[in-house]
Design a protein around this motif. Structure first.
Motif, PDB file in Angstrom:
ATOM      1  N   TRP A 169       0.831  -1.200   0.000  1.00  0.00           N
ATOM      2  CA  TRP A 169       0.000   0.000   0.000  1.00  0.00           C
ATOM      3  C   TRP A 169       0.872   1.259   0.000  1.00  0.00           C
ATOM      4  O   TRP A 169       0.622   2.199  -0.759  1.00  0.00           O
ATOM      5  N   VAL A 170       1.905   1.258   0.824  1.00  0.00           N
ATOM      6  CA  VAL A 170       2.788   2.427   0.898  1.00  0.00           C
ATOM      7  C   VAL A 170       3.495   2.644  -0.439  1.00  0.00           C
ATOM      8  O   VAL A 170       3.597   3.775  -0.914  1.00  0.00           O
ATOM      9  N   GLU A 171       3.950   1.570  -1.066  1.00  0.00           N
ATOM     10  CA  GLU A 171       4.588   1.708  -2.379  1.00  0.00           C
ATOM     11  C   GLU A 171       3.610   2.267  -3.403  1.00  0.00           C
ATOM     12  O   GLU A 171       3.968   3.104  -4.226  1.00  0.00           O
ATOM     13  N   PHE A 172       2.377   1.805  -3.353  1.00  0.00           N
ATOM     14  CA  PHE A 172       1.347   2.341  -4.247  1.00  0.00           C
ATOM     15  C   PHE A 172       1.143   3.834  -3.977  1.00  0.00           C
ATOM     16  O   PHE A 172       1.128   4.640  -4.912  1.00  0.00           O
ATOM     17  N   ALA A 173       0.990   4.193  -2.717  1.00  0.00           N
ATOM     18  CA  ALA A 173       0.755   5.594  -2.354  1.00  0.00           C
ATOM     19  C   ALA A 173       1.904   6.485  -2.807  1.00  0.00           C
ATOM     20  O   ALA A 173       1.689   7.608  -3.270  1.00  0.00           O
ATOM     21  N   ARG A 174       3.100   5.983  -2.707  1.00  0.00           N
ATOM     22  CA  ARG A 174       4.276   6.768  -3.124  1.00  0.00           C
ATOM     23  C   ARG A 174       4.318   6.952  -4.640  1.00  0.00           C
ATOM     24  O   ARG A 174       4.898   7.919  -5.127  1.00  0.00           O
ATOM     25  N   SER A 175       3.725   6.049  -5.391  1.00  0.00           N
ATOM     26  CA  SER A 175       3.777   6.149  -6.847  1.00  0.00           C
ATOM     27  C   SER A 175       2.762   7.137  -7.414  1.00  0.00           C
ATOM     28  O   SER A 175       2.861   7.509  -8.580  1.00  0.00           O
ATOM     29  N   TYR A 176       1.792   7.561  -6.620  1.00  0.00           N
ATOM     30  CA  TYR A 176       0.783   8.525  -7.055  1.00  0.00           C
ATOM     31  C   TYR A 176       0.662   9.640  -6.017  1.00  0.00           C
ATOM     32  O   TYR A 176      -0.177   9.570  -5.126  1.00  0.00           O
ATOM     33  N   ARG A 177       1.521  10.619  -6.141  1.00  0.00           N
ATOM     34  CA  ARG A 177       1.520  11.722  -5.181  1.00  0.00           C
ATOM     35  C   ARG A 177       0.138  12.362  -5.085  1.00  0.00           C
ATOM     36  O   ARG A 177      -0.472  12.690  -6.083  1.00  0.00           O
ATOM     37  N   GLY A 178      -0.338  12.524  -3.864  1.00  0.00           N
ATOM     38  CA  GLY A 178      -1.603  13.200  -3.618  1.00  0.00           C
ATOM     39  C   GLY A 178      -2.834  12.325  -3.687  1.00  0.00           C
ATOM     40  O   GLY A 178      -3.927  12.761  -3.337  1.00  0.00           O
ATOM     41  N   VAL A 179      -2.691  11.089  -4.119  1.00  0.00           N
ATOM     42  CA  VAL A 179      -3.854  10.234  -4.283  1.00  0.00           C
ATOM     43  C   VAL A 179      -4.457   9.817  -2.939  1.00  0.00           C
ATOM     44  O   VAL A 179      -5.659   9.589  -2.835  1.00  0.00           O
ATOM     45  N   VAL A 180      -3.657   9.740  -1.903  1.00  0.00           N
ATOM     46  CA  VAL A 180      -4.155   9.297  -0.601  1.00  0.00           C
ATOM     47  C   VAL A 180      -5.233  10.242  -0.081  1.00  0.00           C
ATOM     48  O   VAL A 180      -6.256   9.793   0.440  1.00  0.00           O
ATOM     49  N   THR A 181      -5.023  11.524  -0.245  1.00  0.00           N
ATOM     50  CA  THR A 181      -6.022  12.502   0.198  1.00  0.00           C
ATOM     51  C   THR A 181      -7.332  12.289  -0.552  1.00  0.00           C
ATOM     52  O   THR A 181      -8.415  12.318   0.044  1.00  0.00           O
ATOM     53  N   MET A 182      -7.240  12.052  -1.846  1.00  0.00           N
ATOM     54  CA  MET A 182      -8.448  11.793  -2.636  1.00  0.00           C
ATOM     55  C   MET A 182      -9.136  10.511  -2.185  1.00  0.00           C
ATOM     56  O   MET A 182     -10.358  10.462  -2.075  1.00  0.00           O
ATOM     57  N   MET A 183      -8.352   9.471  -1.914  1.00  0.00           N
ATOM     58  CA  MET A 183      -8.936   8.206  -1.486  1.00  0.00           C
ATOM     59  C   MET A 183      -9.581   8.325  -0.113  1.00  0.00           C
ATOM     60  O   MET A 183     -10.638   7.745   0.127  1.00  0.00           O
ATOM     61  N   ALA A 184      -8.957   9.078   0.776  1.00  0.00           N
ATOM     62  CA  ALA A 184      -9.521   9.252   2.117  1.00  0.00           C
ATOM     63  C   ALA A 184     -10.880   9.938   2.033  1.00  0.00           C
ATOM     64  O   ALA A 184     -11.804   9.588   2.773  1.00  0.00           O
ATOM     65  N   ALA A 185     -11.009  10.889   1.126  1.00  0.00           N
ATOM     66  CA  ALA A 185     -12.286  11.585   0.959  1.00  0.00           C
ATOM     67  C   ALA A 185     -13.315  10.708   0.257  1.00  0.00           C
ATOM     68  O   ALA A 185     -14.513  10.794   0.544  1.00  0.00           O
ATOM     69  N   ALA A 186     -12.865   9.853  -0.649  1.00  0.00           N
ATOM     70  CA  ALA A 186     -13.782   9.066  -1.474  1.00  0.00           C
ATOM     71  C   ALA A 186     -14.290   7.803  -0.793  1.00  0.00           C
ATOM     72  O   ALA A 186     -15.357   7.306  -1.144  1.00  0.00           O
ATOM     73  N   HIS A 187     -13.581   7.282   0.177  1.00  0.00           N
ATOM     74  CA  HIS A 187     -13.927   5.942   0.680  1.00  0.00           C
ATOM     75  C   HIS A 187     -15.267   5.870   1.407  1.00  0.00           C
ATOM     76  O   HIS A 187     -15.825   4.787   1.569  1.00  0.00           O
ATOM     77  N   ALA A 230     -16.311   8.909  -7.880  1.00  0.00           N
ATOM     78  CA  ALA A 230     -15.844   7.993  -8.918  1.00  0.00           C
ATOM     79  C   ALA A 230     -14.823   7.000  -8.374  1.00  0.00           C
ATOM     80  O   ALA A 230     -14.642   5.926  -8.933  1.00  0.00           O
ATOM     81  N   LEU A 231     -14.166   7.352  -7.277  1.00  0.00           N
ATOM     82  CA  LEU A 231     -13.148   6.481  -6.689  1.00  0.00           C
ATOM     83  C   LEU A 231     -13.696   5.557  -5.598  1.00  0.00           C
ATOM     84  O   LEU A 231     -12.965   4.748  -5.042  1.00  0.00           O
ATOM     85  N   TYR A 232     -14.976   5.681  -5.305  1.00  0.00           N
ATOM     86  CA  TYR A 232     -15.557   4.945  -4.180  1.00  0.00           C
ATOM     87  C   TYR A 232     -15.346   3.428  -4.279  1.00  0.00           C
ATOM     88  O   TYR A 232     -14.891   2.798  -3.328  1.00  0.00           O
ATOM     89  N   ALA A 233     -15.653   2.825  -5.408  1.00  0.00           N
ATOM     90  CA  ALA A 233     -15.559   1.362  -5.539  1.00  0.00           C
ATOM     91  C   ALA A 233     -14.125   0.882  -5.336  1.00  0.00           C
ATOM     92  O   ALA A 233     -13.889  -0.118  -4.643  1.00  0.00           O
ATOM     93  N   MET A 243      -3.367   3.331   7.535  1.00  0.00           N
ATOM     94  CA  MET A 243      -2.716   3.207   6.231  1.00  0.00           C
ATOM     95  C   MET A 243      -2.800   4.520   5.456  1.00  0.00           C
ATOM     96  O   MET A 243      -1.848   4.905   4.773  1.00  0.00           O
ATOM     97  N   THR A 244      -3.928   5.206   5.570  1.00  0.00           N
ATOM     98  CA  THR A 244      -4.087   6.498   4.904  1.00  0.00           C
ATOM     99  C   THR A 244      -3.119   7.510   5.495  1.00  0.00           C
ATOM    100  O   THR A 244      -2.452   8.252   4.755  1.00  0.00           O
ATOM    101  N   ALA A 245      -3.013   7.545   6.819  1.00  0.00           N
ATOM    102  CA  ALA A 245      -2.078   8.468   7.476  1.00  0.00           C
ATOM    103  C   ALA A 245      -0.642   8.150   7.070  1.00  0.00           C
ATOM    104  O   ALA A 245       0.152   9.056   6.779  1.00  0.00           O
ATOM    105  N   LEU A 246      -0.322   6.885   7.018  1.00  0.00           N
ATOM    106  CA  LEU A 246       1.016   6.467   6.609  1.00  0.00           C
ATOM    107  C   LEU A 246       1.271   6.846   5.148  1.00  0.00           C
ATOM    108  O   LEU A 246       2.340   7.366   4.804  1.00  0.00           O
ATOM    109  N   GLY A 247       0.293   6.614   4.289  1.00  0.00           N
ATOM    110  CA  GLY A 247       0.421   6.990   2.882  1.00  0.00           C
ATOM    111  C   GLY A 247       0.612   8.484   2.715  1.00  0.00           C
ATOM    112  O   GLY A 247       1.422   8.947   1.906  1.00  0.00           O
ATOM    113  N   TRP A 248      -0.137   9.265   3.499  1.00  0.00           N
ATOM    114  CA  TRP A 248       0.023  10.724   3.449  1.00  0.00           C
ATOM    115  C   TRP A 248       1.421  11.119   3.910  1.00  0.00           C
ATOM    116  O   TRP A 248       2.082  11.938   3.275  1.00  0.00           O
ATOM    117  N   ALA A 249       1.880  10.534   5.004  1.00  0.00           N
ATOM    118  CA  ALA A 249       3.187  10.905   5.557  1.00  0.00           C
ATOM    119  C   ALA A 249       4.312  10.630   4.571  1.00  0.00           C
ATOM    120  O   ALA A 249       5.168  11.489   4.349  1.00  0.00           O
TER     121      ALA A 249
END
Length: 184
Positions: free
Chosen positions: A89-107, A113-116, A151-157
């Motif tokens: 998960w952390v490797e994924f988060a690092r490969s898409y800067r800023g995506v964690v914030t979007m995912m945290a809002a969408a979940h 559009a990112l909900y599923a 995981m979201t906090a870690l991805g953001w950090a």
């Protein structure tokens, strides 16, 4: 889809992946269109919102990520699978800067559009946690929502330049908080 439209679609996603890696989730839609050699109207026909573009861009990668979880789950003890999943998960988060914030809002937003995709990550995380809890190797006082938040906090950090060099250490801290006993 016409052949030229299909070609434009693929080219836009290819360029978007590069631009987002460079500039994060706030990357300019105009810059993506310009670099993809298409007009902004063409980009917007394919992706009417930034979130729609992220959904298309992330869907394949999130599916692959959840498939990794299935493989981890079937070939490792539950605690190892969960630890490895958090690292993936952390490797994924690092490969898409800023995506964690979007995912945290969408979940929690079914209209997103990112909900599923976010729901799949959330449920996969919860299942891996539950497996480790059943084995007695994970804290019994947390649930899938808690793990997703960590995981979201870690991805953001690790997305922050000042914390990125400490990513491995931060993963270790989080996994040693979640898992009981052996942690590597």
């Amino acid at each position: 889809m016409r052949a030229d439209a299909k070609k434009n679609y693929g080219r836009i996603l290819e360029v978007a992946r590069t631009v987002i890696a460079e500039h994060g989730s706030d990357a300019s839609m105009r810059d993506i269109a310009r670099r993809a050699d298409v007009g902004l109207a063409t980009l917007l026909r394919h992706f009417p919102t930034r979130e729609a573009m992220f959904e298309a861009l992330l869907c394949t990668n999130l599916d692959a990520l959840t498939q990794k979880a299935v493989a981890l789950e079937s070939s490792n003890p539950p605690d190892v699978a969960l630890r490895s999943w958090i690292r993936e998960w952390v490797e994924f988060a690092r490969s898409y800067r800023g995506v964690v914030t979007m995912m945290a809002a969408a979940h929690t937003n079914p209209a997103s559009a990112l909900y599923a995709s976010c729901a799949a990550v959330h449920s996969t995380s919860a299942r891996l946690l539950s497996n480790a809890q059943a084995e007695g190797t994970a804290r019994p006082d947390m649930n899938g929502d808690d793990l997703f938040a960590l995981m979201t906090a870690l991805g953001w950090a690790v997305d922050q330049p000042s914390f990125a060099p400490r990513a491995d250490h931060l993963v270790h801290l989080i996994t040693s908080t979640v898992l009981l006993g052996r942690v590597g």
